[in-house]
Design a protein around this motif. Structure first.
Motif, PDB file in Angstrom:
ATOM      1  N   TYR A  61       0.833  -1.192   0.000  1.00 30.14           N
ATOM      2  CA  TYR A  61       0.000   0.000   0.000  1.00 30.14           C
ATOM      3  C   TYR A  61       0.872   1.248   0.000  1.00 30.14           C
ATOM      4  CZ  TYR A  61      -4.374  -2.463   0.898  1.00 30.14           C
ATOM      5  OH  TYR A  61      -5.494  -3.260   0.789  1.00 30.14           O
ATOM      6  N   HIS A  89     -12.810  -3.331   6.501  1.00 26.83           N
ATOM      7  CA  HIS A  89     -12.195  -3.019   5.217  1.00 26.83           C
ATOM      8  C   HIS A  89     -13.135  -2.046   4.537  1.00 26.83           C
ATOM      9  CE1 HIS A  89     -10.891  -4.354   0.927  1.00 26.83           C
ATOM     10  NE2 HIS A  89     -10.300  -3.230   1.284  1.00 26.83           N
ATOM     11  N   HIS A  91     -13.521   1.497   1.717  1.00 25.52           N
ATOM     12  CA  HIS A  91     -13.010   2.467   0.752  1.00 25.52           C
ATOM     13  C   HIS A  91     -13.866   3.720   0.881  1.00 25.52           C
ATOM     14  CE1 HIS A  91     -10.888  -0.598  -2.091  1.00 25.52           C
ATOM     15  NE2 HIS A  91     -10.582  -0.776  -0.816  1.00 25.52           N
ATOM     16  N   HIS A 105      -8.526   3.298  -0.471  1.00 21.69           N
ATOM     17  CA  HIS A 105      -8.630   2.370   0.655  1.00 21.69           C
ATOM     18  C   HIS A 105      -8.462   3.179   1.943  1.00 21.69           C
ATOM     19  CE1 HIS A 105      -7.596  -1.543   2.682  1.00 21.69           C
ATOM     20  NE2 HIS A 105      -6.839  -0.739   3.421  1.00 21.69           N
TER      21      HIS A 105
END
Ligand code: ZN
Length: 144
Positions: A61, A89, A91, A105
């Protein structure tokens, strides 16, 4: 392919605490309600946001913090388990005053100004994240 089948018995609508980290606050809101699997949506505003872009070749990342007030134009994600612990998780798309958007993200630190989150609880066998050798990501079911 990995999948789970769930029933959605309830939805929580939660106002998150001012000044908290967005990821920690959403995870805490889920843990406080004994939620493991959930669909997550949120809107609101933050004082700063950190987003990441996954470099597919380097398998890492690239993270960047935007130290400015931003609207959460949209946040979509889910919770599942990693090493037996709840993990969010998500976005997110963040907008500036002039309408420009930064998105990616969701990472920390992302400091909440005001945020409303929708937690769609999913009942069923929780999905577990594990390292996927092909992508280098922690995906449901790990390497297939
Ligand atoms: Zn992601």
């Amino acid at each position: 392919m990995t999948h789970g089948e769930f029933k959605s018995p309830r939805t929580y609508m939660v106002r998150l605490p001012h000044g908290a980290d967005l990821i920690e606050a959403i995870e805490s809101a889920c843990r406080d309600r004994d939620v493991q699997m959930a669909g997550i949506m949120a809107i609101g505003a933050v004082r700063r946001a950190t987003i990441a872009f996954y470099d597919l070749d380097e398998k890492e990342y690239r993270q960047r913090t935007f130290d400015e007030p931003l609207e959460i134009a949209s946040l979509v994600g889910n919770t599942s388990l990693r090493d037996g612990e709840l993990m969010l998780h998500a976005h997110a798309s963040f907008s500036r005053e002039n309408g420009e958007v930064v998105a990616g993200h969701l990472a920390s630190p992302t400091e909440i100004f005001a945020t409303e989150v929708r937690i769609d609880v999913l009942h069923g066998k929780p999905l577990e994240r594990a390292l996927d050798d092909v992508t280098g990501l922690t995906l449901w079911g790990g390497t297939l």
